[in-house]
Design a protein around this motif. Structure first.
Motif, PDB file in Angstrom:
ATOM      1  N   LYS A 216       0.841  -1.208   0.000  1.00 28.03           N
ATOM      2  CA  LYS A 216       0.000   0.000   0.000  1.00 28.03           C
ATOM      3  C   LYS A 216       0.873   1.253   0.000  1.00 28.03           C
ATOM      4  N   TYR A 217       2.033   1.167   0.649  1.00 26.97           N
ATOM      5  CA  TYR A 217       2.954   2.299   0.711  1.00 26.97           C
ATOM      6  C   TYR A 217       3.966   2.276  -0.429  1.00 26.97           C
ATOM      7  N   LYS A 218       3.795   1.311  -1.341  1.00 23.38           N
ATOM      8  CA  LYS A 218       4.696   1.162  -2.487  1.00 23.38           C
ATOM      9  C   LYS A 218       6.159   1.083  -2.049  1.00 23.38           C
ATOM     10  N   GLY A 219       6.358   0.394  -0.926  1.00 19.88           N
ATOM     11  CA  GLY A 219       7.702   0.175  -0.411  1.00 19.88           C
ATOM     12  C   GLY A 219       8.342   1.366   0.259  1.00 19.88           C
ATOM     13  N   ASN A 220       7.585   2.453   0.446  1.00 21.36           N
ATOM     14  CA  ASN A 220       8.133   3.668   1.066  1.00 21.36           C
ATOM     15  C   ASN A 220       8.088   3.538   2.592  1.00 21.36           C
ATOM     16  N   ALA A 221       9.152   2.984   3.157  1.00 24.06           N
ATOM     17  CA  ALA A 221       9.194   2.730   4.597  1.00 24.06           C
ATOM     18  C   ALA A 221       9.181   4.029   5.401  1.00 24.06           C
ATOM     19  N   ALA A 222       9.779   5.092   4.861  1.00 24.43           N
ATOM     20  CA  ALA A 222       9.819   6.371   5.579  1.00 24.43           C
ATOM     21  C   ALA A 222       8.415   6.935   5.780  1.00 24.43           C
ATOM     22  N   LEU A 223       7.578   6.803   4.760  1.00 18.80           N
ATOM     23  CA  LEU A 223       6.203   7.285   4.871  1.00 18.80           C
ATOM     24  C   LEU A 223       5.429   6.472   5.902  1.00 18.80           C
ATOM     25  N   PHE A 224       5.639   5.150   5.889  1.00 22.56           N
ATOM     26  CA  PHE A 224       5.011   4.281   6.894  1.00 22.56           C
ATOM     27  C   PHE A 224       5.461   4.678   8.299  1.00 22.56           C
ATOM     28  N   GLU A 225       6.751   4.951   8.456  1.00 21.10           N
ATOM     29  CA  GLU A 225       7.293   5.347   9.766  1.00 21.10           C
ATOM     30  C   GLU A 225       6.597   6.608  10.273  1.00 21.10           C
ATOM     31  N   ASP A 226       6.411   7.572   9.378  1.00 23.87           N
ATOM     32  CA  ASP A 226       5.766   8.828   9.772  1.00 23.87           C
ATOM     33  C   ASP A 226       4.336   8.590  10.230  1.00 23.87           C
ATOM     34  N   ASP A 227       3.577   7.791   9.463  1.00 22.99           N
ATOM     35  CA  ASP A 227       2.186   7.521   9.823  1.00 22.99           C
ATOM     36  C   ASP A 227       2.095   6.726  11.118  1.00 22.99           C
TER      37      ASP A 227
END
Length: 333
Positions: free
Chosen positions: A73-84
């Motif tokens: 769902k985050y298209k592999g963007n771990a930084a965005l997941f971390e923020d959320d």
């Protein structure tokens, strides 16, 4: 969704979303309801006030498991997941996301670490069995026979109430390999010192932060810049080194030495109502404790690494929490 929820709470009151759910329930002729995605303590308060039978389940999965399930769902963007994920944890805002605080108000904790590919899988059947057990306490008043983990964590919580700390009350127990308590602790200043609330009228760390904020305001002409710097300091520095109190885990360990008690720590288990900080993780590793059971839903990554490197087993709490331990026990009468 986070932005929308926060905006609605700000405009219409922090319990507004739960109020909408309550209205739907009260207009219905059905008897059983599940309300999910609770994110704010005012929502919990609203549901508890509206329904005497309300019981809150918190579902826990580790950060790595959560990421593995949602990374597409985050298209592999771990930084965005971390923020959320960090935002979900606690926004320090009455109208914001407060998962940690809601978790601490839960009546039951359920672990959700196993993958469940289908409803026919063993993983699903196991989870269903666990949920049904807890529902039976609520619906059919099945006698509650607490597990060792449920009893010991409730004892640790009861001990935490002895703390005078205005920010967080933490309790810890050290258990031998037969399940007996041989030491306990709670976060508190040393016996020769006065609590922060008496000495400073507030938390000492808060007192120091305010001194820094006042100094910034005096030195900087740009008040907006001063506020930004102050907020950065608050969000990135817990100032644990300046805390006047011994932490609960520290006290439990120190009490062993204070009383000249000898024990084989390699067979001991430490129960704590939060997850150990870095300082406590170092002490746990140093004395040789090999297992901890914790309640905190967001363990500190740095402390996890310390414990893992010393082969300390880290077990998240599961079961009936201290909030409902005695409420469910009532069915035995």
């Amino acid at each position: 969704m986070q932005n929308r929820g926060n905006k609605l709470r700000l405009e219409k009151g922090p319990g507004y979303l739960a109020e909408l759910a309550v209205n739907i329930i009260q207009r219905s002729d059905k008897q059983k309801f599940v309300v999910d995605s609770i994110r704010n303590t005012h929502e919990v308060d609203m549901l508890k006030a509206s329904f005497s039978s309300f019981c809150m389940f918190a579902v826990w999965a580790s950060k790595d498991v959560r990421w593995s399930r949602i990374k597409d769902k985050y298209k592999g963007n771990a930084a965005l997941f971390e923020d959320d994920d960090k935002r979900d944890k606690d926004e320090k805002d009455e109208n914001g996301q407060q998962i940690t605080l809601c978790y601490q108000m839960a009546d039951v904790i359920i672990l959700n670490e196993k993958d469940i590919p289908t409803i026919e899988s063993q993983g699903f059947l196991d989870l269903e069995s666990i949920v049904k057990k807890y529902l039976s306490y609520i619906e059919t008043r099945t006698p509650f026979e607490p597990t060792e983990m449920e009893t010991l964590m409730s004892m640790a919580y009861a001990n935490s109430m002895r703390s005078s700390c205005s920010q967080r009350k933490v309790g810890a127990l050290i258990i031998d390999d037969f399940g007996n308590v041989f030491s306990s602790g709670f976060n508190e200043v040393p016996v020769s010192q006065r609590p922060c609330s008496i000495e400073y009228g507030k938390c000492y760390r808060k007192f120091l932060r305010e001194k820094i904020e006042n100094k910034l305001n005096d030195e900087l002409k740009d008040k907006d810049l001063s506020k930004k710097i102050s907020n950065i300091i608050k969000s990135n520095s817990k100032m644990l080194d300046y805390c006047r109190a011994l932490h609960a885990e520290e006290n439990a360990i120190v009490n062993m030495a204070r009383l000249s008690v000898s024990a084989d720590f390699s067979k001991a288990t430490l129960y704590t109502t939060t997850y150990p900080c870095n300082l406590c993780a170092n002490k746990i590793a140093q004395v040789g404790i090999k297992k901890i059971v914790y309640y905190e839903p967001y363990p500190q990554e740095e402390a996890k690494k310390i414990l893992k490197s010393h082969n300390v087993e880290q077990i998240p709490f599961e079961g009936v929490t201290y909030n409902s331990y005695f409420k469910f026990m009532e069915v035995l009468r």
